[in-house]
Design a protein around this motif. Structure first.
Motif, PDB file in Angstrom:
ATOM      1  N   TYR A   1       0.803  -3.905  -5.448  1.00 41.89           N
ATOM      2  CA  TYR A   1       0.288  -4.936  -4.541  1.00 41.89           C
ATOM      3  C   TYR A   1      -1.039  -4.488  -3.926  1.00 41.89           C
ATOM      4  O   TYR A   1      -2.018  -5.234  -3.921  1.00 41.89           O
ATOM      5  CB  TYR A   1       1.334  -5.210  -3.456  1.00 41.89           C
ATOM      6  CG  TYR A   1       0.907  -6.193  -2.398  1.00 41.89           C
ATOM      7  CD1 TYR A   1       0.888  -7.562  -2.665  1.00 41.89           C
ATOM      8  CD2 TYR A   1       0.537  -5.763  -1.126  1.00 41.89           C
ATOM      9  CE1 TYR A   1       0.508  -8.472  -1.691  1.00 41.89           C
ATOM     10  CE2 TYR A   1       0.155  -6.667  -0.152  1.00 41.89           C
ATOM     11  CZ  TYR A   1       0.146  -8.018  -0.431  1.00 41.89           C
ATOM     12  OH  TYR A   1      -0.225  -8.909   0.540  1.00 41.89           O
ATOM     13  N   THR A   2      -1.077  -3.259  -3.437  1.00 40.56           N
ATOM     14  CA  THR A   2      -2.289  -2.726  -2.816  1.00 40.56           C
ATOM     15  C   THR A   2      -3.435  -2.662  -3.827  1.00 40.56           C
ATOM     16  O   THR A   2      -4.566  -3.052  -3.531  1.00 40.56           O
ATOM     17  CB  THR A   2      -2.016  -1.335  -2.219  1.00 40.56           C
ATOM     18  OG1 THR A   2      -0.977  -1.456  -1.242  1.00 40.56           O
ATOM     19  CG2 THR A   2      -3.250  -0.752  -1.578  1.00 40.56           C
ATOM     20  N   CYS A   3      -3.140  -2.188  -5.020  1.00 45.06           N
ATOM     21  CA  CYS A   3      -4.166  -2.084  -6.064  1.00 45.06           C
ATOM     22  C   CYS A   3      -4.703  -3.470  -6.426  1.00 45.06           C
ATOM     23  O   CYS A   3      -5.916  -3.649  -6.587  1.00 45.06           O
ATOM     24  CB  CYS A   3      -3.574  -1.399  -7.295  1.00 45.06           C
ATOM     25  SG  CYS A   3      -4.744  -1.181  -8.645  1.00 45.06           S
ATOM     26  N   THR A   4      -3.817  -4.447  -6.536  1.00 46.49           N
ATOM     27  CA  THR A   4      -4.228  -5.810  -6.869  1.00 46.49           C
ATOM     28  C   THR A   4      -5.110  -6.378  -5.767  1.00 46.49           C
ATOM     29  O   THR A   4      -6.147  -6.996  -6.051  1.00 46.49           O
ATOM     30  CB  THR A   4      -2.994  -6.707  -7.090  1.00 46.49           C
ATOM     31  OG1 THR A   4      -2.210  -6.160  -8.148  1.00 46.49           O
ATOM     32  CG2 THR A   4      -3.398  -8.124  -7.447  1.00 46.49           C
ATOM     33  N   LYS A   5      -4.714  -6.166  -4.507  1.00 50.25           N
ATOM     34  CA  LYS A   5      -5.532  -6.659  -3.389  1.00 50.25           C
ATOM     35  C   LYS A   5      -6.913  -6.029  -3.398  1.00 50.25           C
ATOM     36  O   LYS A   5      -7.914  -6.706  -3.147  1.00 50.25           O
ATOM     37  CB  LYS A   5      -4.845  -6.340  -2.050  1.00 50.25           C
ATOM     38  CG  LYS A   5      -3.850  -7.357  -1.599  1.00 50.25           C
ATOM     39  CD  LYS A   5      -3.213  -6.992  -0.277  1.00 50.25           C
ATOM     40  CE  LYS A   5      -4.198  -6.940   0.851  1.00 50.25           C
ATOM     41  NZ  LYS A   5      -3.580  -6.754   2.166  1.00 50.25           N
ATOM     42  N   GLU A   6      -6.983  -4.744  -3.689  1.00 47.29           N
ATOM     43  CA  GLU A   6      -8.269  -4.049  -3.682  1.00 47.29           C
ATOM     44  C   GLU A   6      -9.149  -4.455  -4.861  1.00 47.29           C
ATOM     45  O   GLU A   6     -10.373  -4.438  -4.762  1.00 47.29           O
ATOM     46  CB  GLU A   6      -8.045  -2.541  -3.690  1.00 47.29           C
ATOM     47  CG  GLU A   6      -7.455  -2.019  -2.400  1.00 47.29           C
ATOM     48  CD  GLU A   6      -7.050  -0.550  -2.465  1.00 47.29           C
ATOM     49  OE1 GLU A   6      -7.178   0.067  -3.547  1.00 47.29           O
ATOM     50  OE2 GLU A   6      -6.603  -0.029  -1.434  1.00 47.29           O
TER      51      GLU A   6
END
Length: 92
Positions: A21-26
């Motif tokens: 999730y964090t990687c996708t948001k970034e």
């Protein structure tokens, strides 16, 4: 909930999902904006719900404690029958 969250399989799965999730948001600015808005909405709803539910939970506390005890015992038995719950996702 604490007992379930402490299971290696579940906690490591949450870590994997959180990292994705964090990687996708970034990586995607458009998705970041949508995710940030959704997170703020969920936080607002959670805070509003918590303030309404607290008095009810205080009344039901003895029953919640009994249900929690029963659920904890059931989770312990499940852990004995399914040892893979004690392993992280990478090992399963």
């Amino acid at each position: 909930v604490k007992d379930m969250a402490s299971l290696s399989l579940l906690s490591s799965a949450c870590e994997v999902v959180s990292a994705a999730y964090t990687c996708t948001k970034e990586s995607h600015p458009c998705l970041r904006s949508m995710c940030d808005a959704a997170e703020r909405g969920v936080q607002s709803v959670t805070e509003a719900t918590a303030s309404c539910v607290r008095p009810v939970l205080a009344t039901l506390e003895p029953h919640v404690a009994a249900a929690s005890e029963c659920a904890s015992k059931g989770l312990d038995k499940l852990g004995e029958k399914l040892p893979l719950l004690q392993k992280p996702v990478e090992q399963v």
